[in-house]
Design a protein around this motif. Structure first.
Motif, mmCIF file in Angstrom:
data_model
loop_
_atom_site.group_PDB
_atom_site.id
_atom_site.type_symbol
_atom_site.label_atom_id
_atom_site.label_comp_id
_atom_site.label_asym_id
_atom_site.label_seq_id
_atom_site.Cartn_x
_atom_site.Cartn_y
_atom_site.Cartn_z
ATOM 1 N N LEU A 1 0.390 -0.978 -0.038
ATOM 2 C CA LEU A 1 -0.104 0.420 0.396
ATOM 3 C C LEU A 1 0.681 1.235 0.103
ATOM 4 C CD1 LEU A 1 -2.554 -1.196 2.580
ATOM 5 C CD2 LEU A 1 -2.897 -1.379 0.569
ATOM 6 N N ASP A 2 0.595 2.344 -0.317
ATOM 7 C CA ASP A 2 1.071 3.747 -0.751
ATOM 8 C C ASP A 2 0.682 4.514 0.852
ATOM 9 O OD1 ASP A 2 -1.723 4.726 -0.859
ATOM 10 O OD2 ASP A 2 -0.759 5.345 -3.030
ATOM 11 N N SER A 3 0.997 5.370 0.529
ATOM 12 C CA SER A 3 1.286 5.774 2.201
ATOM 13 C C SER A 3 -0.361 7.306 2.964
ATOM 14 C CB SER A 3 1.729 7.812 1.697
ATOM 15 O OG SER A 3 1.796 8.498 0.579
ATOM 16 N N LEU A 4 -0.700 6.238 1.407
ATOM 17 C CA LEU A 4 -2.102 6.878 1.556
ATOM 18 C C LEU A 4 -3.048 5.933 1.857
ATOM 19 C CD1 LEU A 4 -2.459 9.596 -1.699
ATOM 20 C CD2 LEU A 4 -2.969 10.220 1.106
ATOM 21 N N GLY A 5 -2.998 4.667 1.734
ATOM 22 C CA GLY A 5 -4.173 3.480 1.893
ATOM 23 C C GLY A 5 -4.330 3.306 0.679
ATOM 24 N N LEU A 6 -3.580 3.228 -0.518
ATOM 25 C CA LEU A 6 -4.132 2.543 -1.929
ATOM 26 C C LEU A 6 -3.105 1.628 -2.440
ATOM 27 C CD1 LEU A 6 -5.181 5.491 -3.537
ATOM 28 C CD2 LEU A 6 -6.088 4.503 -2.531
ATOM 29 N N PRO A 7 -3.500 0.444 -2.443
ATOM 30 C CA PRO A 7 -2.701 -0.833 -3.321
ATOM 31 C C PRO A 7 -2.133 0.133 -4.585
ATOM 32 C CG PRO A 7 -4.422 -1.391 -2.696
ATOM 33 C CD PRO A 7 -4.948 0.549 -2.523
ATOM 34 N N ARG A 8 -0.303 -0.968 -4.322
ATOM 35 C CA ARG A 8 -0.199 -0.225 -5.646
ATOM 36 C C ARG A 8 0.524 -1.369 -6.821
ATOM 37 N NH1 ARG A 8 3.792 2.183 -1.345
ATOM 38 N NH2 ARG A 8 5.339 -0.592 -1.820
ATOM 39 N N ARG A 9 -0.433 -1.128 -8.054
ATOM 40 C CA ARG A 9 -0.393 -2.253 -8.965
ATOM 41 C C ARG A 9 0.338 -2.043 -9.000
ATOM 42 N NH1 ARG A 9 -4.085 -1.102 -12.093
ATOM 43 N NH2 ARG A 9 -5.683 -0.291 -11.015
ATOM 44 N N ALA A 10 1.393 -3.400 -9.937
ATOM 45 C CA ALA A 10 2.694 -3.697 -10.630
ATOM 46 C C ALA A 10 2.546 -3.835 -11.667
ATOM 47 C CB ALA A 10 3.910 -4.382 -9.123
ATOM 48 N N ALA A 11 0.780 -4.512 -11.692
ATOM 49 C CA ALA A 11 0.983 -5.450 -13.522
ATOM 50 C C ALA A 11 -0.051 -5.875 -13.391
ATOM 51 C CB ALA A 11 2.257 -6.645 -13.974
ATOM 52 N N GLY A 12 -1.114 -5.728 -14.683
ATOM 53 C CA GLY A 12 -1.796 -6.134 -14.584
ATOM 54 C C GLY A 12 -3.510 -5.071 -14.475
ATOM 55 N N PRO A 13 -4.879 -5.756 -14.184
ATOM 56 C CA PRO A 13 -5.259 -6.926 -14.971
ATOM 57 C C PRO A 13 -4.982 -7.684 -15.530
ATOM 58 C CG PRO A 13 -6.883 -5.221 -13.398
ATOM 59 C CD PRO A 13 -5.214 -4.580 -14.321
ATOM 60 N N ALA A 14 -4.895 -8.818 -15.827
ATOM 61 C CA ALA A 14 -4.325 -9.692 -17.374
ATOM 62 C C ALA A 14 -4.915 -11.054 -17.216
ATOM 63 C CB ALA A 14 -2.914 -9.294 -17.313
ATOM 64 N N LEU A 15 -5.276 -11.784 -18.881
ATOM 65 C CA LEU A 15 -5.762 -13.016 -18.441
ATOM 66 C C LEU A 15 -5.093 -13.811 -19.091
ATOM 67 C CD1 LEU A 15 -9.226 -14.151 -18.283
ATOM 68 C CD2 LEU A 15 -8.987 -13.829 -21.198
ATOM 69 N N ALA A 16 -4.680 -14.463 -18.114
ATOM 70 C CA ALA A 16 -3.881 -15.884 -18.747
ATOM 71 C C ALA A 16 -3.895 -17.429 -17.931
ATOM 72 C CB ALA A 16 -2.105 -15.982 -17.808
ATOM 73 N N ARG A 17 -3.694 -18.597 -18.387
ATOM 74 C CA ARG A 17 -3.775 -19.758 -18.138
ATOM 75 C C ARG A 17 -2.955 -20.127 -16.814
ATOM 76 N NH1 ARG A 17 -2.317 -20.917 -23.723
ATOM 77 N NH2 ARG A 17 -0.235 -21.561 -22.711
ATOM 78 N N PRO A 18 -3.672 -20.450 -16.112
ATOM 79 C CA PRO A 18 -2.509 -20.173 -14.610
ATOM 80 C C PRO A 18 -1.278 -21.102 -14.424
ATOM 81 C CG PRO A 18 -4.695 -22.253 -14.580
ATOM 82 C CD PRO A 18 -5.185 -21.902 -16.051
ATOM 83 N N ASP A 19 -0.455 -21.567 -15.808
ATOM 84 C CA ASP A 19 1.075 -21.902 -15.951
ATOM 85 C C ASP A 19 1.324 -20.686 -16.422
ATOM 86 O OD1 ASP A 19 -0.166 -22.105 -18.225
ATOM 87 O OD2 ASP A 19 0.574 -24.041 -18.625
ATOM 88 N N GLU A 20 1.195 -19.565 -16.517
ATOM 89 C CA GLU A 20 1.405 -18.673 -17.479
ATOM 90 C C GLU A 20 1.825 -17.702 -16.646
ATOM 91 O OE1 GLU A 20 0.173 -19.309 -22.201
ATOM 92 O OE2 GLU A 20 -1.324 -18.129 -20.522
ATOM 93 N N ILE A 21 0.815 -17.341 -15.461
ATOM 94 C CA ILE A 21 0.493 -16.752 -13.646
ATOM 95 C C ILE A 21 2.343 -16.281 -13.472
ATOM 96 C CG2 ILE A 21 -0.125 -15.650 -11.925
ATOM 97 C CD1 ILE A 21 -2.750 -17.328 -13.637
ATOM 98 N N PRO A 22 2.765 -15.204 -13.382
ATOM 99 C CA PRO A 22 4.217 -14.986 -12.828
ATOM 100 C C PRO A 22 3.051 -15.575 -10.796
ATOM 101 C CG PRO A 22 3.068 -13.117 -12.985
ATOM 102 C CD PRO A 22 2.412 -14.227 -13.306
ATOM 103 N N SER A 23 4.683 -15.754 -10.425
ATOM 104 C CA SER A 23 4.808 -16.292 -8.662
ATOM 105 C C SER A 23 4.661 -14.535 -8.106
ATOM 106 C CB SER A 23 5.934 -17.182 -9.143
ATOM 107 O OG SER A 23 6.953 -16.955 -8.568
ATOM 108 N N ALA A 24 4.584 -15.448 -6.982
ATOM 109 C CA ALA A 24 4.697 -14.238 -5.959
ATOM 110 C C ALA A 24 4.782 -14.811 -4.169
ATOM 111 C CB ALA A 24 3.236 -13.076 -6.296
ATOM 112 N N PRO A 25 5.814 -14.234 -3.627
ATOM 113 C CA PRO A 25 5.337 -14.392 -2.399
ATOM 114 C C PRO A 25 4.212 -14.574 -2.086
ATOM 115 C CG PRO A 25 7.306 -13.277 -2.149
ATOM 116 C CD PRO A 25 6.197 -13.212 -3.656
#
Length: 204
Positions: free
Chosen positions: A130-154
């Protein structure tokens, strides 16, 4: 105080206030009954919250991503309500609302949000806290993909619903920040199944 509506995954309606939080929320998970339930949910949350239409400052609506039929029902209901009440209509990316709810009071760390796009595909968005105003910082997307094409994340949230309460609280933060809301354009992210036929040329 505002009314929030999302029909990108199920149907959810809420009345929220920046100072007092969530005043009422009602949801139906059925993805096939958006048109049948959205009016009932609006009536229910207005009654439960005790809010009168004249006290609402705006209507917030989830613009998706989501399937065509369900998404357009919620957006049409929100647009009609806002027009009848004479109040602004604010667009909110539905994944942003999921991210806000997932972060809670801990607005840091990478997060991947997915929702069902049907046809063995997923909608996805990646966030960096979240940024300093409490708003989500979207780095990529929204996008559409098959499950095996979606990037990983912690951290990953495979959401089956979108909370209108989270969506409304996010819209309230956007209003307070002075930032522009999202355009009122549905994020289908997929070409329509039906296309206009090209007339055949008649020759003699």
């Amino acid at each position: 105080m505002l009314l929030a509506i999302d029909s990108s995954a199920g149907t959810s309606v809420a009345v929220v206030d920046r100072a007092y939080g969530v005043l009422a929320e009602a949801s139906v998970d059925d993805n096939m009954r958006h048109a049948e339930v959205v009016g009932e949910l609006i009536e229910a949350v207005l009654r439960e919250s005790g809010a009168v239409v004249s006290a609402l400052a705006a209507v917030a609506v989830g613009v998706g991503p989501g399937p065509f039929t369900g998404l357009r029902v919620g957006m049409a209901a929100a647009r009609t309500f806002a027009l009848a009440a004479g109040i602004p209509l604010l667009g909110v990316v539905s994944h942003d609302a999921i991210a806000l709810g997932a972060y809670g009071g801990e607005g840091w760390g990478e997060l991947l949000v997915t929702t069902d796009a049907r046809r063995r595909e997923l909608y996805w968005s990646r966030y960096e806290g979240l940024d300093s105003l409490g708003l989500p910082r979207r780095a990529a997307g929204p996008a559409l993909a098959r499950p095996d094409e979606i990037p990983s994340a912690p951290r990953r949230i495979d959401a089956t619903a979108v909370s209108a309460a989270s969506l409304g609280l996010l819209a309230e933060r956007v209003r307070a920040s002075g930032r522009a809301a999202e355009p009122i354009e549905p994020l289908y992210l997929r070409s329509p199944d039906v296309t206009l036929a090209v007339p055949k040329r008649v020759t003699s």
